[in-house]
Design an enzyme around this catalytic site. Structure first.
Site, PDB file in Angstrom:
ATOM      1  N   HIS A 139       9.501  52.197  32.561  1.00  0.00           N
ATOM      2  CA  HIS A 139      10.191  50.926  32.774  1.00  0.00           C
ATOM      3  C   HIS A 139      11.535  51.131  33.463  1.00  0.00           C
ATOM      4  O   HIS A 139      11.962  50.301  34.268  1.00  0.00           O
ATOM      5  CB  HIS A 139      10.384  50.212  31.438  1.00  0.00           C
ATOM      6  CG  HIS A 139      10.941  48.832  31.594  1.00  0.00           C
ATOM      7  ND1 HIS A 139      10.272  47.833  32.271  1.00  0.00           N
ATOM      8  CD2 HIS A 139      12.113  48.275  31.166  1.00  0.00           C
ATOM      9  CE1 HIS A 139      11.001  46.733  32.265  1.00  0.00           C
ATOM     10  NE2 HIS A 139      12.120  46.969  31.603  1.00  0.00           N
ATOM     11  N   ASP A 189       5.060  52.386  33.399  1.00  0.00           N
ATOM     12  CA  ASP A 189       5.748  51.443  32.520  1.00  0.00           C
ATOM     13  C   ASP A 189       4.854  51.150  31.325  1.00  0.00           C
ATOM     14  O   ASP A 189       3.707  50.728  31.485  1.00  0.00           O
ATOM     15  CB  ASP A 189       6.053  50.157  33.291  1.00  0.00           C
ATOM     16  CG  ASP A 189       7.065  49.263  32.592  1.00  0.00           C
ATOM     17  OD1 ASP A 189       7.055  49.207  31.347  1.00  0.00           O
ATOM     18  OD2 ASP A 189       7.851  48.598  33.297  1.00  0.00           O
ATOM     19  N   SER A 246      12.774  43.505  34.980  1.00  0.00           N
ATOM     20  CA  SER A 246      12.432  43.276  33.578  1.00  0.00           C
ATOM     21  C   SER A 246      12.484  41.784  33.249  1.00  0.00           C
ATOM     22  O   SER A 246      11.737  40.998  33.834  1.00  0.00           O
ATOM     23  CB  SER A 246      13.352  44.116  32.697  1.00  0.00           C
ATOM     24  OG  SER A 246      12.872  44.204  31.383  1.00  0.00           O
TER      25      SER A 246
END
Length: 344
Positions: free
Chosen positions: A318, A289, A132
């Site tokens: 995600h 995602d 991330s």
């Protein structure tokens, strides 16, 4: 869970940030795993992610993992803004709370670079990796310090924050600010903006996992008994666990403005920045995602001289990169293992 205390602190002194402010008396909290070898050639940098702390990275470190502390010296620096390193919640006036200055990915990496070079005397990094916002920092490392980074493995993240991703960030930030108790960022300890944090968490819940994850009730695998139980027990619980609202907004600003093209010398040219990367880059986006979709990384990869994309299959969105699902963890670990085995 109380904030971790098992970390060391590197004093940065006065840091002039990319947007012009000077963060005085700044510090970087970090933790290391393993032992630095004699020639200092076994160091890996594994930055933290949005609202995550170094302990939240430990799921990918272990004797059974590619990031084996018996072989590698793994440095996990906490991002500025996460509450352990210099942040709105721990910085004295005049840059405390709502006045905390804007921090870019470039700023994050330059502070980490000082830790790596000044404190440890390391000149080469066999790998930088992260999930991330950790992936954003991974790309930034490869652009900012191509002379050091030998391999890069960003997963579920990007080199430039896409417009749809920015819409997501605006939505969670607006939910938090809408609480009257937020008071423009000057909330009191006895009037915490809990309603805003709960709204923040519930908006986030619709983006962190995919539609298929919810349709298939995959949350049951995490021990939750109903959808509402998951929203409260997973999402609300996480953001109500000593996550300071100003810290969340400071990190969201960093994320929103992520773009390696803003690295000094590139004048906003993201393609040129990506083309400057010297090391092999393995990007691992998750199939579903919602804010870092695979096509974003496929776009970036075509501009990296030695870029590869492997899509993490499945429905966890995600959070395929969050260490919650064993299949996704095995996929990511194998990618890192493959990259570490590559000659450079």
């Amino acid at each position: 869970m109380p904030a971790p205390t098992d970390f060391e602190v590197f004093d940065l002194g006065d840091v002039v940030l990319q947007h012009g402010a000077t963060l005085r008396g700044a510090h970087l909290a970090y933790r290391t795993y393993g032992t630095l070898n004699a020639d200092k050639s076994n160091a890996i940098v594994y930055p933290t992610w949005y609202s995550g702390r170094h302990t939240d990275n430990e799921w990918l470190i272990g004797a059974d993992k590619a990031l084996d502390p018996d072989e590698w010296f793994i440095i996990v620096p906490n991002m500025l803004g996460n509450g352990l390193s210099s942040s709105p919640s721990n910085t004295p006036p005049p840059y405390d709370r709502a006045r905390f200055p804007h921090v870019t990915f470039h700023d994050q990496v330059e502070c980490q670079y000082r830790l790596v070079t000044e404190h440890f005397g390391i000149g080469t990094l066999p790998l930088v990796t992260g999930w991330s916002m950790g992936a954003g920092q991974t790309y930034q490392w490869a652009v900012s310090h191509p002379e050091m980074v030998q391999r890069a493995v960003p997963f579920c993240g990007s080199s430039r924050t896409a417009p749809h991703n920015q819409v997501f960030l605006e939505s969670i930030s607006a939910a938090l600010r809408a609480d009257a108790a937020f008071a423009g960022g000057w909330y009191r300890d006895d009037a915490w903006p809990t309603t805003g944090l709960r709204a923040f968490a519930r908006v986030y819940a619709g983006w962190g996992f995919s539609q298929a994850f919810y349709w298939q009730e995959e949350w049951r695998k995490l021990g939750f008994s109903s959808l509402e139980d998951f929203l409260i027990g997973f999402w609300e619980a996480f953001f109500l666990d000593e996550r300071d609202p100003n810290n969340l907004l400071a990190m969201a600003w960093t994320w929103f403005h992520g773009d390696v093209g803003q690295t000094p010398g590139f004048d906003g040219d993201t393609v040129a920045a990506l083309a400057s990367i010297r090391c092999p880059v393995l990007a691992m986006p998750a199939e579903k995602d919602l804010y870092f979709p695979p096509e974003d990384e496929q776009w970036a990869s075509q501009h990296i001289p030695d870029g590869e994309v492997r899509v993490i299959p499945g429905v966890w969105g995600h959070f395929a990169g969050g260490g919650q699902n064993p299949d996704d963890t095995a996929f990511i670990d194998q990618g890192i293992r493959d990259m570490l085995a590559r000659e450079v």
